[in-house]
Design a protein around this motif. Sequence first.
Motif, short mmCIF file in Angstrom:
data_model
loop_
_atom_site.label_atom_id
_atom_site.label_comp_id
_atom_site.label_asym_id
_atom_site.label_seq_id
_atom_site.Cartn_x
_atom_site.Cartn_y
_atom_site.Cartn_z
N ILE A 88 12.93 8.54 6.63
CA ILE A 88 12.64 9.48 6.18
C ILE A 88 11.91 10.46 6.98
CG2 ILE A 88 13.71 9.60 3.30
CD1 ILE A 88 10.43 8.35 2.94
N ASN A 89 11.11 11.04 6.87
CA ASN A 89 9.62 11.81 8.10
C ASN A 89 8.82 12.11 6.80
OD1 ASN A 89 8.61 13.23 9.36
ND2 ASN A 89 10.22 12.73 11.09
N ILE A 90 7.42 11.37 6.91
CA ILE A 90 6.77 12.32 5.82
C ILE A 90 5.41 11.92 6.95
CG2 ILE A 90 5.16 11.45 4.00
CD1 ILE A 90 7.13 9.41 3.37
N ASN A 91 5.18 13.55 6.90
CA ASN A 91 3.98 13.57 7.61
C ASN A 91 3.93 13.56 9.12
OD1 ASN A 91 2.39 15.50 5.63
ND2 ASN A 91 1.77 13.09 4.89
N GLY A 92 5.13 13.75 9.67
CA GLY A 92 5.33 13.07 11.48
C GLY A 92 5.55 11.04 11.84
#
Length: 191
Positions: A88-92
């Motif tokens: 997953i990608n969270i805030n970059g």
Amino acid sequence: MLVSYTFAGFEPVGLVASTAIMYLEKHPHFLDKAKVEQEDIVKRRSSPNEGLNFHEIKDMKYLSNVINESLRIATAKTIFFREARNTININGYTIPKGWKFLSFSWNYHMDPRTYVRPKEFNPSRWDDLKTKPASFLPFGVGPKMCPGANLARLEVSVILHYFLLNYRVEQVNPESKIEPPRNCLVKFKKI
Ligand code: HEM
């Protein structure tokens, strides 16, 4: 299992109840509102010998707000340990599948987009608050979520019912912060 239930269920209930008591004492207008609700419940009983029952607890709308607000603040420093099931990608930032990560409740319990002036204790914010998914997780989430959540709310309701009707507290060391209320020394006064 019995031992884990005993210990898991003991300390957080005390923390949430004492958080509620200390914040109510610091905010007399919220305390009065919560007390009036409890007095109304007692007045509606057909006999003074009747004790607190489950239907009365279900009717405690304002006390439920007080408990939500106390849970939000008291558990804001909870950290959950989880494993990413997918990348997953969270805030970059990328968390690859299989990595272990820590999720800090502060990020959602103190998010000003959900809670206006999040550091303030304000039970009335819950009157018409629509929380987004994962913005209020005092008991965790998913298969490991706290199995004692309903019991915990019930216990805190009973403690606050009797506290509001019968006691006040006076802080002995007012210089101590009340959040978390671990170093607060108080004297209970019967009213
Ligand atoms: C206000 C009181 C309470 C709070 C804030 C609280 C909070 C939590 C949290 C955050 C977790 C971890 C959830 C997760 O990882 O997603 C948890 C787990 C647990 N809680 Fe509670 N809890 C409370 C009361 C209780 C009570 C009253 C009991 C039992 C009588 C209880 C029994 C447990 C147990 C056994 C677990 C471990 C569950 C597992 O690993 O599958 N808790 N609790």
